[in-house]
Design a protein around this motif. Structure first.
Motif, PDB file in Angstrom:
ATOM      1  N   ARG A 165       0.863  -1.153  -0.119  1.00 15.43           N
ATOM      2  CA  ARG A 165       0.059   0.064  -0.093  1.00 15.43           C
ATOM      3  C   ARG A 165       1.032   1.238  -0.093  1.00 15.43           C
ATOM      4  N   PHE A 166       0.358   2.255  -0.731  1.00 15.43           N
ATOM      5  CA  PHE A 166       1.212   3.571  -0.943  1.00 15.43           C
ATOM      6  C   PHE A 166       0.240   4.541  -0.182  1.00 15.43           C
ATOM      7  N   LYS A 167       0.492   4.721   1.113  1.00 17.56           N
ATOM      8  CA  LYS A 167      -0.533   5.812   1.868  1.00 17.56           C
ATOM      9  C   LYS A 167       0.184   7.022   2.093  1.00 17.56           C
ATOM     10  N   HIS A 168       1.688   7.043   2.603  1.00 14.47           N
ATOM     11  CA  HIS A 168       2.419   8.141   3.109  1.00 14.47           C
ATOM     12  C   HIS A 168       3.535   8.493   2.059  1.00 14.47           C
ATOM     13  N   GLU A 169       4.603   7.836   2.040  1.00 16.97           N
ATOM     14  CA  GLU A 169       5.737   8.373   1.279  1.00 16.97           C
ATOM     15  C   GLU A 169       6.610   7.312   0.628  1.00 16.97           C
ATOM     16  N   ASN A 191      19.311   9.871  -1.237  1.00 14.14           N
ATOM     17  CA  ASN A 191      18.441  10.223  -0.263  1.00 14.14           C
ATOM     18  C   ASN A 191      17.171  10.987  -0.625  1.00 14.14           C
ATOM     19  N   LEU A 192      16.057  10.219  -0.845  1.00  9.95           N
ATOM     20  CA  LEU A 192      14.763  11.080  -1.229  1.00  9.95           C
ATOM     21  C   LEU A 192      13.801  11.022  -0.383  1.00  9.95           C
ATOM     22  N   LYS A 193      12.912  11.782  -0.314  1.00  8.76           N
ATOM     23  CA  LYS A 193      11.323  11.243   0.409  1.00  8.76           C
ATOM     24  C   LYS A 193      10.260  11.954  -0.673  1.00  8.76           C
ATOM     25  N   ILE A 194       9.360  11.128  -1.289  1.00 11.29           N
ATOM     26  CA  ILE A 194       8.193  11.602  -2.219  1.00 11.29           C
ATOM     27  C   ILE A 194       7.204  11.226  -1.453  1.00 11.29           C
ATOM     28  N   PRO A 195       6.398  12.533  -0.827  1.00  9.53           N
ATOM     29  CA  PRO A 195       5.111  12.394  -0.360  1.00  9.53           C
ATOM     30  C   PRO A 195       4.019  11.638  -1.369  1.00  9.53           C
ATOM     31  N   ARG A 196       3.077  11.048  -1.041  1.00  9.03           N
ATOM     32  CA  ARG A 196       1.989  10.607  -1.794  1.00  9.03           C
ATOM     33  C   ARG A 196       1.128  11.884  -2.252  1.00  9.03           C
ATOM     34  N   ALA A 197       0.910  11.749  -3.581  1.00  3.95           N
ATOM     35  CA  ALA A 197      -0.106  12.755  -4.225  1.00  3.95           C
ATOM     36  C   ALA A 197       0.573  14.012  -4.176  1.00  3.95           C
ATOM     37  N   SER A 198       2.031  13.965  -4.407  1.00  2.00           N
ATOM     38  CA  SER A 198       2.754  15.329  -4.590  1.00  2.00           C
ATOM     39  C   SER A 198       3.008  15.087  -5.950  1.00  2.00           C
ATOM     40  N   VAL A 230       8.452   1.872   0.387  1.00  2.00           N
ATOM     41  CA  VAL A 230       7.249   2.501   0.241  1.00  2.00           C
ATOM     42  C   VAL A 230       6.214   2.185   1.673  1.00  2.00           C
ATOM     43  N   ASP A 231       6.326   3.368   2.215  1.00  3.24           N
ATOM     44  CA  ASP A 231       5.582   3.344   3.895  1.00  3.24           C
ATOM     45  C   ASP A 231       6.307   2.305   4.483  1.00  3.24           C
ATOM     46  N   ALA A 232       7.830   2.351   4.447  1.00  2.89           N
ATOM     47  CA  ALA A 232       8.745   1.518   5.268  1.00  2.89           C
ATOM     48  C   ALA A 232       8.778   0.144   4.980  1.00  2.89           C
ATOM     49  N   HIS A 233       8.269  -0.111   3.838  1.00  2.00           N
ATOM     50  CA  HIS A 233       8.311  -1.474   3.105  1.00  2.00           C
ATOM     51  C   HIS A 233       9.365  -1.427   2.033  1.00  2.00           C
ATOM     52  N   ALA A 234      10.290  -2.272   2.020  1.00  2.38           N
ATOM     53  CA  ALA A 234      11.273  -2.455   1.062  1.00  2.38           C
ATOM     54  C   ALA A 234      11.017  -2.879  -0.247  1.00  2.38           C
ATOM     55  N   ILE A 235      11.111  -2.145  -1.395  1.00  2.00           N
ATOM     56  CA  ILE A 235      10.407  -2.970  -2.554  1.00  2.00           C
ATOM     57  C   ILE A 235      11.591  -4.162  -2.873  1.00  2.00           C
ATOM     58  N   ASN A 236      11.205  -5.505  -3.063  1.00  2.62           N
ATOM     59  CA  ASN A 236      12.036  -6.607  -3.337  1.00  2.62           C
ATOM     60  C   ASN A 236      11.115  -7.420  -4.283  1.00  2.62           C
ATOM     61  N   TYR A 325      -4.789   3.427 -17.668  1.00  2.49           N
ATOM     62  CA  TYR A 325      -5.604   2.300 -17.704  1.00  2.49           C
ATOM     63  C   TYR A 325      -5.909   1.422 -16.437  1.00  2.49           C
ATOM     64  N   ASN A 326      -4.812   1.185 -15.938  1.00  7.50           N
ATOM     65  CA  ASN A 326      -4.776   0.410 -14.512  1.00  7.50           C
ATOM     66  C   ASN A 326      -4.798   1.200 -13.313  1.00  7.50           C
ATOM     67  N   ASN A 327      -5.465   2.470 -13.279  1.00 12.72           N
ATOM     68  CA  ASN A 327      -5.754   3.298 -12.522  1.00 12.72           C
ATOM     69  C   ASN A 327      -4.404   3.320 -11.299  1.00 12.72           C
ATOM     70  N   PRO A 328      -3.667   3.890 -11.701  1.00 10.57           N
ATOM     71  CA  PRO A 328      -2.101   4.018 -11.051  1.00 10.57           C
ATOM     72  C   PRO A 328      -2.228   5.052 -10.080  1.00 10.57           C
ATOM     73  N   GLU A 329      -1.209   4.426  -8.913  1.00  7.65           N
ATOM     74  CA  GLU A 329      -1.279   5.775  -7.858  1.00  7.65           C
ATOM     75  C   GLU A 329      -0.016   6.543  -8.283  1.00  7.65           C
TER      76      GLU A 329
END
Length: 411
Positions: A165-169, A191-198, A230-236, A325-329
């Protein structure tokens, strides 16, 4: 023994055929996709001569390859019957065997040979065919290695894909990356932080690692060091597919296949698999109303290979509709307006910024006008983040830096 003697020749011949076929494909693609230049500069004869030379070379190599693959079988059969003949002579001369004994022995050996030789010949022929195919297989595997995809990953579909889930950053933590065969990192300590909906703009001169950063974000490349979360979950590997399903991507030169508008928007689906209502929604969101009205069959209209029936701006709108088409976030625009004229660029910019606040926008651009309305600018230089901040703070400094670079280079 026979096979090992022929193996080197088979390998050498197969590699030459593979190389010449790749070259032939290049000649064909170059002449067809560059047909205007071919005609304008009168290069038809040159292309034909090169093609003929290469096709004759391939024909000669193919004429050698087929007999080479059959040679083990022929030699086995010849040697087998010669051995039978030698066996007859040995039985008569050295063992003084009777005709009945010699005939019985030879008959038994002939029956055994009759059963064994075809099987051995098939094995040798299969081995020869494998040697012919190996260069093509190695070529494909080398491509997978080059893009950083291990051979085991090709067969992994991750049926138990972890939910994400992508709710924060979205965060980059000390990310570094180096391409295979390169001695230096393309990216260092990102080192970057990208807030959701920014909305985030990424700027920097060519070669600073902008596209590499996006490829890491999408998961096409894996960080050499650090991690992306993504929200503290590492992409793997366990959640990569789930992450990609959240992403819509628009490139500088989007691929338009030879199919209908609907097939291009619902890329990878066909027929009844396509959600026509969703396609129309995406067309409306991409400001394609005028285009739809001009098409004789609406979304079912064939738009041609590489979008030959569309303008550059219309192709970009199709790519945006595909990304939606896939309603991306997360929507990523990788220099999506750099090849367009000013009017088309402005229209595409308006379309892009219509999603501001709804989806997370990541925009890579050379033209600074494209990122002026972003919430934040990331300035990359020499593979590192030089500065981040509001457009009003970053862009003037970036413009001054670009002017200095131009002055030094004399351009």
């Amino acid at each position: 023994l026979i096979f090992f003697q022929l193996k080197r020749k088979l390998d050498k011949n197969a590699i030459q055929i593979k190389d010449i076929r790749i070259s032939l494909n290049r000649q064909i693609h170059k002449s067809i996709h560059g047909i205007k230049d071919t005609k304008i500069y009168g290069r038809e004869k040159s292309f034909l001569e090169n093609f003929n030379d290469e096709i004759y070379f391939e024909a000669r190599k193919m004429a050698i390859q087929q007999p080479l693959a059959q040679i083990p079988k022929w030699i086995m059969e010849i040697v087998g019957f010669l051995l039978l003949a030698v066996a007859v002579c040995v039985l008569y001369i050295f063992f003084s065997s009777s005709t009945l004994h010699a005939t019985g022995t030879i008959a038994l050996m002939a029956v055994v040979a009759w059963r064994i030789l075809p099987a051995v010949s098939r094995i040798l022929n299969s081995l020869s065919q494998m040697r012919i195919i190996i260069p093509y297989v190695n070529n494909s595997l080398n491509y997978l290695d080059e893009i950083g995809l291990s051979r085991s990953e090709v067969d992994q579909s991750h049926p138990d894909n972890e939910k994400l889930r992508f709710k924060h950053e979205l965060c980059f933590h000390n990310v570094a990356f180096q391409y295979s065969g390169s001695k230096e990192n393309v990216l260092n300590d990102i080192n970057l932080k990208i807030p959701r909906a920014s909305s985030i703009g990424i700027v920097g001169i060519s070669g600073t690692g902008k596209s590499t950063l996006v490829d890491l974000l999408i998961g096409l490349l894996k960080p050499g060091a650090g991690e992306i979360t993504v929200d503290a979950h590492a992409i793997n590997d366990s959640n990569l597919n789930a992450w990609r399903q959240m992403i819509g991507y628009v490139s500088q030169s989007p691929y338009i296949c030879d199919g209908s508008l609907a097939e291009n928007i619902a890329f990878g689906f066909k027929g009844n698999e396509i959600d026509k209502n969703r396609v129309l929604e995406c067309c409306n969101m991409s400001a394609m109303k005028e285009l739809l009205e001009s098409l004789p069959n609406g979304i079912e209209t064939q738009i041609g290979e590489r979008g030959v029936k569309l303008s550059g701006g219309q192709c970009q709108r199709v790519a945006i509709a595909r990304a939606l088409y896939n309603n991306p976030e997360v929507l990523i625009f990788d220099e999506a307006t750099s090849s367009l004229d000013t009017q088309s660029e402005k229209a595409i910019q308006n379309t892009i910024y219509s999603f501001k606040g709804k989806q997370t926008l990541i925009i890579i651009a050379h033209r600074l006008s494209t990122v002026e309305d972003c919430d934040e600018i990331i300035w990359l230089e020499n593979g590192r983040v030089k500065q981040t901040g509001k457009p009003a703070d970053i862009l003037p400094c970036y413009k001054q830096n670009m002017e200095k670079i131009k002055a030094v280079s004399g351009t």
